[in-house]
Design a protein around this motif. Structure first.
Motif, PDB file in Angstrom:
ATOM      1  N   VAL A 218       0.830  -1.204   0.000  1.00  0.00           N
ATOM      2  CA  VAL A 218       0.000   0.000   0.000  1.00  0.00           C
ATOM      3  C   VAL A 218       0.865   1.255   0.000  1.00  0.00           C
ATOM      4  O   VAL A 218       0.619   2.204  -0.760  1.00  0.00           O
ATOM      5  CB  VAL A 218      -0.950  -0.004   1.217  1.00  0.00           C
ATOM      6  CG1 VAL A 218      -1.609   1.364   1.391  1.00  0.00           C
ATOM      7  CG2 VAL A 218      -2.013  -1.082   1.053  1.00  0.00           C
TER       8      VAL A 218
ATOM      9  N   THR B 125       2.487   1.739  -3.365  1.00  0.00           N
ATOM     10  CA  THR B 125       1.488   2.167  -4.351  1.00  0.00           C
ATOM     11  C   THR B 125       1.134   3.635  -4.176  1.00  0.00           C
ATOM     12  O   THR B 125       1.002   4.391  -5.152  1.00  0.00           O
ATOM     13  CB  THR B 125       0.217   1.307  -4.224  1.00  0.00           C
ATOM     14  OG1 THR B 125       0.558  -0.075  -4.332  1.00  0.00           O
ATOM     15  CG2 THR B 125      -0.782   1.665  -5.309  1.00  0.00           C
ATOM     16  N   ILE B 126       0.981   4.061  -2.922  1.00  0.00           N
ATOM     17  CA  ILE B 126       0.651   5.465  -2.656  1.00  0.00           C
ATOM     18  C   ILE B 126       1.798   6.385  -3.083  1.00  0.00           C
ATOM     19  O   ILE B 126       1.578   7.420  -3.729  1.00  0.00           O
ATOM     20  CB  ILE B 126       0.325   5.667  -1.164  1.00  0.00           C
ATOM     21  CG1 ILE B 126      -0.989   4.963  -0.811  1.00  0.00           C
ATOM     22  CG2 ILE B 126       0.234   7.151  -0.823  1.00  0.00           C
ATOM     23  CD1 ILE B 126      -1.303   4.972   0.665  1.00  0.00           C
TER      24      ILE B 126
ATOM     25  N   SER C 181      -0.080   7.278  -8.407  1.00  0.00           N
ATOM     26  CA  SER C 181      -0.855   6.955  -9.610  1.00  0.00           C
ATOM     27  C   SER C 181      -1.964   7.961  -9.872  1.00  0.00           C
ATOM     28  O   SER C 181      -2.580   7.962 -10.929  1.00  0.00           O
ATOM     29  CB  SER C 181      -1.456   5.554  -9.470  1.00  0.00           C
ATOM     30  OG  SER C 181      -2.234   5.460  -8.282  1.00  0.00           O
TER      31      SER C 181
ATOM     32  N   VAL D 298      -6.109   8.796  -3.979  1.00  0.00           N
ATOM     33  CA  VAL D 298      -5.553   7.643  -4.688  1.00  0.00           C
ATOM     34  C   VAL D 298      -6.563   7.177  -5.733  1.00  0.00           C
ATOM     35  O   VAL D 298      -7.709   7.625  -5.761  1.00  0.00           O
ATOM     36  CB  VAL D 298      -5.242   6.484  -3.712  1.00  0.00           C
ATOM     37  CG1 VAL D 298      -4.180   6.884  -2.694  1.00  0.00           C
ATOM     38  CG2 VAL D 298      -6.508   6.017  -2.998  1.00  0.00           C
TER      39      VAL D 298
ATOM     40  N   SER E   3      -8.152   1.258  -7.409  1.00  0.00           N
ATOM     41  CA  SER E   3      -7.520   0.012  -6.953  1.00  0.00           C
ATOM     42  C   SER E   3      -6.740   0.222  -5.656  1.00  0.00           C
ATOM     43  O   SER E   3      -6.756  -0.633  -4.759  1.00  0.00           O
ATOM     44  CB  SER E   3      -6.594  -0.534  -8.045  1.00  0.00           C
ATOM     45  OG  SER E   3      -5.518   0.366  -8.295  1.00  0.00           O
ATOM     46  N   THR E   4      -6.084   1.361  -5.527  1.00  0.00           N
ATOM     47  CA  THR E   4      -5.344   1.653  -4.296  1.00  0.00           C
ATOM     48  C   THR E   4      -6.301   1.865  -3.127  1.00  0.00           C
ATOM     49  O   THR E   4      -6.023   1.455  -1.994  1.00  0.00           O
ATOM     50  CB  THR E   4      -4.454   2.896  -4.479  1.00  0.00           C
ATOM     51  OG1 THR E   4      -3.610   2.706  -5.615  1.00  0.00           O
ATOM     52  CG2 THR E   4      -3.598   3.125  -3.244  1.00  0.00           C
TER      53      THR E   4
ATOM     54  N   THR F 177      -6.231  -0.107   0.448  1.00  0.00           N
ATOM     55  CA  THR F 177      -6.186   0.531   1.768  1.00  0.00           C
ATOM     56  C   THR F 177      -7.307  -0.001   2.665  1.00  0.00           C
ATOM     57  O   THR F 177      -7.106  -0.190   3.869  1.00  0.00           O
ATOM     58  CB  THR F 177      -6.306   2.063   1.663  1.00  0.00           C
ATOM     59  OG1 THR F 177      -7.572   2.414   1.100  1.00  0.00           O
ATOM     60  CG2 THR F 177      -5.196   2.637   0.819  1.00  0.00           C
TER      61      THR F 177
END
Length: 399
Positions: A173, A176-177, A181, A275, A278-279, A283
């Motif tokens: 996570v 990704t953050i 994106s 976000v 998908s993110t 989360t």
């Protein structure tokens, strides 16, 4: 022969003088967390319950709810459920009951919990946990209760694996953050039809369809209850002084994982993190997975408090009184949500500006009312009404 038979009978429910303080204190206090979590869902007719476009103070309230409340209250009761199962069996064993009699009492009690859960869901609130407790209690009675330490150590192995899973998911996570994106997707939330229904019959029909699915989705908390069973076998809460180090580290690590793991979803719910879809889903997944660690974490905190507290204090006495009557307190909350917040009843959630603030004020007020009622019942030596009924159904009449 007659004397031996008479002595080997199952006994009635636990006496007040036999109760350990920490479990009652935890149940009574954590019913506030349950109230705060459930009222948000009722106000916004969703799971989890949140204002998708918060402003001002609602942002901070969303953050606190997601970091400390949502998916962080029920694991406490799951731990205490497993703990209580062992306590009930131990008291029956000490009275001279046979293993078959002990099993019969526990199975009957848990079967009635399933019935309580069905009635609770049909009449009051879809998000019932009593039915799931009953099903898990039956499984634990048949499969785990009489097992030796080698089997129960599996629970700790499963928790260790879960901790690794949460840590890995947390790293994913964060990466990704930081990847940036982009996007402004909200936290995923499921609409609950019964909470938005405009008449009681429609709501009841919706709940009858929602309850089985909800019950199936929460059955995996058997792993949380199993940890409570492991702790009860070592009398962790009955003898907190002997387990001070274990309680301290459990409180630090359990709540630490829950708070840190819930932070991304909390920031997203407050509108302070943006976000993509998908993110946002990741989360929320991290939020739920880390939330189970709040169960042992909060329980450990109350175990440590019990080292210095006594039932004679006004606050501790009142909270522990509610803890002894937690089933009644839980059901009284559902009655309050129906009367105060349902669209076809008083519908107070939309009448005073911020629904979030209104819901939280109502939750605290309802919880305080149950604390005061429980305290009065305790002074008169009376159980809660739900506890009275369950005991009459679960325990055989004594000769």
């Amino acid at each position: 022969m007659g004397t031996d038979t008479a002595s080997r009978t199952s006994r009635g429910p636990v006496l007040r003088t036999e109760r350990a303080l920490a479990p009652d204190l935890a149940r009574g206090a954590m019913l506030l967390i349950i109230a705060l979590a459930n009222v948000a869902g009722v106000v916004f007719a969703g799971e989890p319950g949140l204002d998708a476009t918060p402003e001002g103070v609602d942002r901070g309230l969303n953050l606190l709810l997601f970091d400390l409340v949502h998916a962080r209250g029920y694991p406490v009761f799951a731990v205490m459920f497993g703990y209580g199962l062992v306590q009930l069996a131990r008291r029956q064993d000490a009275s001279g009951a046979t293993p078959q009699q002990v099993r019969s009492v526990l199975l009957r009690r848990n079967l009635w919990l399933v019935v309580f859960g069905f009635v609770h869901a049909a009449l009051l609130y879809y998000g019932d946990f009593l039915g799931a407790y009953g099903i898990v209690g039956i499984a634990m009675t048949l499969l785990l209760l009489r097992r030796g330490d080698r089997v129960h150590w599996i629970a700790l192995v499963l928790w260790a694996l879960a901790a690794v899973e949460v840590l890995v998911l947390g790293v994913v996570v964060v990466i990704t953050i930081l990847g940036g994106s982009g996007g402004s997707a909200p936290l995923p939330s499921t609409h609950v039809d019964s909470l938005a229904a405009t008449d009681y019959v429609a709501a009841m029909l919706d709940r009858l369809g929602e309850w089985p699915t909800h019950t199936l989705t929460v059955l995996p908390f058997v792993m949380i209850a199993w940890l409570g069973m492991w702790a009860a076998r070592r009398r962790v809460l009955e003898e907190p002084a002997r387990h001070r180090a274990l309680l301290t580290w459990t409180a630090i690590l359990g709540l630490g994982m829950a708070i840190v793991g819930g932070l991304p979803a909390a920031l997203l719910s407050a509108g302070w993190l943006h976000v993509d879809e998908s993110t946002a889903g990741l989360t929320l997944l991290l939020h739920g997975a880390s939330g189970m660690f709040a169960g042992p974490g909060y329980v450990a905190v109350f175990g440590l408090i019990a080292l210095r507290a006594t039932r004679s204090g006004p606050v501790v006495g009142a909270l522990s009184a509610l803890g002894q009557r937690s089933l009644s307190g839980y059901l009284m909350q559902s009655v309050a949500w129906l009367v105060l917040l349902a669209p076809f009843m008083l519908a107070l959630g939309d009448r005073f500006g911020s629904p979030t603030v209104t819901g939280l004020v109502i939750a605290v007020a309802v919880w305080l009312a149950t604390v005061l009622i429980a305290r009065q019942l305790d002074r008169r030596g009376r159980p809660g009404p739900a506890e009275f009924v369950l005991r009459r159904l679960a325990y055989p009449p004594r000769a």
